[in-house]
Write an enzyme that holds these catalytic residues in place. Structure first.
Site: not given
Ligand SMILES: Nc1nc2c(c(=O)[nH]1)N[C@H]1C(S)=C(S)[C@@H](COP(=O)(O)OP(=O)(O)OC[C@H]3O[C@@H](n4cnc5c(=O)[nH]c(N)nc54)[C@H](O)[C@@H]3O)O[C@H]1N2
Ligand SMILES: Nc1nc2c(c(=O)[nH]1)N[C@H]1C(S)=C(S)[C@@H](COP(=O)(O)OP(=O)(O)OC[C@H]3O[C@@H](n4cnc5c(=O)[nH]c(N)nc54)[C@H](O)[C@@H]3O)O[C@H]1N2
Ligand SMILES: [Mo]
Length: 775
Positions: A119, A121
């Site tokens: 998994y 991005w």
């Molecule tokens: N506590 C907490 N944990 C969370 C979340 C949260 O809200 N709270 N959010 C979750 C969510 S929504 C998501 S989507 C995940 C994201 O989790 P990930 O998608 O695993 O996070 P990234 O840091 O984007 O990891 C991408 C990795 O791919 C590598 N990479 C980039 N380009 C390439 C490429 O072309 N080839 C290869 N082989 N590698 C590449 C980068 O160096 C990086 O290490 O995290 C989750 N974890």
């Molecule tokens: N700059 C930046 N943008 C991103 C990403 C990133 O890594 N960096 N990741 C991308 C990815 S993979 C994803 S999935 C999306 C995620 O998008 P979201 O899930 O919408 O993003 P978060 O920043 O985790 O949460 C947004 C806000 O929700 C509020 N929140 C958390 N828990 C609760 C709750 O129980 N109740 C209420 N009412 N509010 C709550 C928090 O204050 C938080 O700041 O973002 C994307 N956008």
């Molecule tokens: Mo995500």
């Protein structure tokens, strides 16, 4: 390989990333910067980190093998993983080693013993998309155990089909910003409409539109109510009022609103009878007829910290105006994360405005850019992945459970899955030491497989905890095509610099492995990078032949850098057709209606997900009586980067406090702990501990602390579960527990912690250096 032909020289060189599109700025032959792309009103500064970070000491320049693994192969065992030095090897040695390991495992244990969920991005780009490449390759060698759903919205993906039949309102058909500006009077945004998150769109984007769209709402006089523990989740420049709420208690608030609607006869019975199934059972629950507890504002207020009068007032405002209910994805990344999504739809059904312009519900506005843009009917081909003959899968966030309990059972959406016995993990394009919860638990689980192979560009947590590390190129070092369906653009991403050292594309690596295993043509179809780009482009042209525009040939596209599709003329509000004629446009639920009560979900007999939305106390929240921890940790998405990507780049590093990730906390919570702004603190609970830099802020409600994700894991004692993380990775603290038996999504946001001043000598940050490498 296909006949060599040359890319035409582009007019300007473009880089198209997950956080936006940029134009190369060069001095002579040297790339010195990335300028904004034409027409982007709000370019993201995250790009500043690319050039800064690409040649950092953390770059992996040669294939590397953990020392005892090189000596003893899989017999080395996993105990020392993450603790030992690496040895550089040549590409032929590395390819032979990986091919041997894959062969050994598939012959001895079958392909289901290979975990290729992988998994993550990765980078934008249809061809060099690491997930597509790895899955295509693993399918060709006989398949792998896969993962389903996402960390982003795992609970939503499973619950929504039970309620509305599919993923409308989450991925597709959302009511547009134009319609909202024109028709909505009130937008109630649970979790806010976040500008920091709208820097991003998966797969690329042409222009960052959220700020403009919010401005459009402001000009039309639409009121926004941001219901969130953090005020600046919605840009204060809009017409926004803030309603602070205790994290993970939104269902209690919504139930109380439902109670007021029923008690004051403000709910739309005509809508409920015609378009929904199961309202009576839900009504009995809300009124306390089924459990002797009426869900009144007085009941909800101590749970969610919203005063009863505010709840009543909100219910009346919602029911007397054209109201759109939105919810960010974050709310379902919590224990019982299915419930707020189900409840939001239920509440919208009670208001009776679903299918009307500017009314109803929608998910993820502000979670990424482009949610709320007009729907597009463009088809975007991707690298074909083939078929996976292995049937074994896990819900994606059950990674550590799978590794810890081979043969164990896992409930999932009415099924009982059996965890496979994983011998080999192969990861490309994700970072589990960023994304998974309870990293100390993952560390223990991660010792169990015999072999871990990763493709990485940098020495992050994943690379350091692998046996064989293959160095890959950055997006800026290769050619690709990105497509961003939400803003109608097909964009060329040109190679801007040569890769350093011996870094290679994922495709090159898998093609080399396929050759080693005598499967090369199956994998490459005799195309190289350029051959594939031309082929994918031809498919795009073929699948999108249209009368209102002609698509240029590949050379012209490559020179110009972009094809922009015309704006879609008709974008009806979500579920408009269903509203206009539910018999002709039934939902794909068993009843064809919105299921406020789902017989199917009820038939699974889960105690943590019943037949209709309910409030259930999570294991960890501010009302939990069984814990010493008094602060709720929100680990939201980082403003200065995308997840852990480019954490070592300048845009992220500049935001750190004494080199630690900032943790925001309310001044009252800081004062009672003797913490001042800028101090280094230790954040801890029974699962783990990390350091962070305190930032005092009244934007965060008292009792809540916010430590965004993304700081690279930097343990004081590498490879040792339980070690202090010196840097500020919140996943040392979060709990590794499924949202419920239904979806098993990640529940990162259900997490209590304590924070104290860190008084010891400050340990040096070492995660941006290379690990020990012996010759
Ligand atoms: N506590 C907490 N944990 C969370 C979340 C949260 O809200 N709270 N959010 C979750 C969510 S929504 C998501 S989507 C995940 C994201 O989790 P990930 O998608 O695993 O996070 P990234 O840091 O984007 O990891 C991408 C990795 O791919 C590598 N990479 C980039 N380009 C390439 C490429 O072309 N080839 C290869 N082989 N590698 C590449 C980068 O160096 C990086 O290490 O995290 C989750 N974890
Ligand atoms: N700059 C930046 N943008 C991103 C990403 C990133 O890594 N960096 N990741 C991308 C990815 S993979 C994803 S999935 C999306 C995620 O998008 P979201 O899930 O919408 O993003 P978060 O920043 O985790 O949460 C947004 C806000 O929700 C509020 N929140 C958390 N828990 C609760 C709750 O129980 N109740 C209420 N009412 N509010 C709550 C928090 O204050 C938080 O700041 O973002 C994307 N956008
Ligand atoms: Mo995500």
């Amino acid at each position: 390989m296909s006949e060599a032909s040359l890319f035409p020289v582009p007019k300007r060189r473009i880089l198209s990333t997950h956080w936006g599109t940029y134009v190369a700025v060069s001095e002579g032959s040297e790339l010195v910067g990335l300028g904004p792309f034409e027409g982007d009103p709000a370019p993201s500064p995250i790009a500043r980190s690319i050039i800064d970070a690409m040649h950092s000491p953390a770059r992996i320049l040669r294939p590397m093998v953990r020392s005892s693994f090189l000596e003893k192969r899989h017999k080395a065992g996993g105990e020392l993983r993450g603790r030992e030095p690496f040895v550089a090897v040549s590409w032929p040695v590395a390819i032979a080693l990986v091919a041997n390991e894959l062969d050994r495992v598939r012959l001895a244990h079958g392909n289901s013993a290979i975990f290729g969920g992988s998994y993550g991005w990765a980078s934008a780009g249809r061809f060099h998309h690491a997930q597509s490449q790895i899955h295509r390759f693993l399918n060709i060698i006989g398949g792998y155990t896969r993962s389903v759903n996402s960390y982003s919205f795992g609970a939503a993906e499973v619950i929504l089909p039970h309620v509305i039949g599919d993923h409308r309102g989450l991925f597709t058909e959302l009511t547009t910003w134009q319609t909202i500006a024109k028709h909505s009077e009130l937008v109630v945004a649970f979790g806010g409409l976040s500008s920091k998150n709208a820097q991003i769109n998966a797969g690329g984007l042409r222009r960052h539109g959220l700020t403009e769209n919010l401005e459009r709402l402001r000009q039309s006089g639409v009121d926004i109510l941001s219901v969130s523990p953090i005020r600046d989740d919605t840009d204060p420049a809009c017409n926004v009022a803030w309603l602070p709420i205790k994290p993970t208690t939104d269902v209690a608030l919504m139930l109380a609103i439902a109670h007021v609607l029923i008690a004051e006869d403000r709910h739309d019975m005509t809508f409920l009878e015609r378009y929904t199934a199961g309202f009576p059972a839900f009504r009995a629950y809300v009124m306390g007829e089924s459990d002797q507890m009426a869900k009144t504002p007085e009941w909800a207020s101590p749970i969610c910290a919203v005063p009863p009068a505010t709840i009543r007032d909100l219910a009346r405002r919602m029911s007397s105006r054209r109201t759109l209910l939105t919810m960010s994805w974050s709310l379902q990344r919590a224990e019982h994360g299915e419930q707020p999504y189900w409840m939001l739809i239920t509440l919208a059904a009670m208001l009776g405005q679903i299918g009307l312009p500017g009314g109803g519900f929608g998910f993820g506005y502000g979670s990424v850019d482009g949610v709320g843009n007009a729907a597009q009917s463009i088809k975007w081909p991707s690298l074909p992945q083939g078929r996976n003959p292995v049937e074994t899968f896990i819900p994606v966030a059950r990674l550590a459970d799978m590794l810890l309990s081979p043969g164990g059972a896992c409930d999932y959406n009415g099924q009982t899955l059996t965890y496979p016995d994983i011998r080999l993990i192969y990861w490309a394009g994700g970072n589990p030491f960023h994304h998974h919860q309870d990293l100390n638990r993952l560390l223990r689980a991660w010792k169990r497989p015999e072999t871990v192979i990763a493709h990485e560009m940098f020495w992050n947590g994943l690379a350091r905890h692998s046996d064989i590390v293959l160095p890959v190129t950055l997006q800026i070092e290769r050619n690709d095509i990105t497509c961003s369906p939400r803003d109608r653009a097909l964009i060329a991403s040109h190679k801007l610099v040569e890769p350093p050292g011996e870094a290679r594309d994922d495709h090159w690596i898998f093609a080399s492995l396929a050759r080693e295993l005598s499967l090369e043509s199956l994998f490459t179809e005799d195309r190289d990078e350029e051959g594939w780009l031309r082929h994918l482009y031809d498919l795009i042209v073929r699948e999108n032949i249209r009368s209102d525009m002609t698509l240029p040939d590949f050379d012209e596209f490559w020179m110009n850098g972009m094809v922009l599709f015309p704006e879609e003329t008709s974008s009806p509000p979500l579920l408009q057709a269903f509203r206009s004629d539910p018999a002709a446009h039934p939902l794909s639920t068993p009843s064809g209606l919105i299921e406020i009560y789902s017989e199917r979900v009820a038939s699974f007999c889960y105690t943590n997900c019943l037949g209709h939305p309910v409030w259930m106390q999570p294991n960890e929240w501010l009302g939990a009586s069984t814990t010493k921890r008094t602060l709720h940790l929100l680990s939201n998405q980082p403003k200065t980067k995308l997840h852990s990507q480019l954490d070592h780049g300048i845009n992220s590093r500049e935001s750190k406090i004494q080199q630690r990730e900032p943790i925001r906390m309310h001044p009252l919570d800081a004062a009672s702990r003797g913490i001042s702004d800028g101090a280094v603190v230790r954040v801890f609970n029974e699962r783990g501990a990390c350091l962070a830099g305190a930032r005092l802020s009244t934007e965060v409600m008292p009792g809540v602390v916010q430590l965004s994700t993304g700081a690279w894991y930097d343990p004081l004692m590498p490879g040792s579960p339980g070690s202090l993380d010196k840097h500020g990775n919140p996943n040392l603290l979060t709990q590794d527990r499924g949202t419920s038996s239904l979806a098993q999504g990640c529940s990162a946001n259900s997490c209590l912690v304590e924070v104290e001043l860190f008084v010891d000598d400050l340990p040096r940050i070492t995660c941006y250096d290379a690990p020990d490498i012996t010759q």
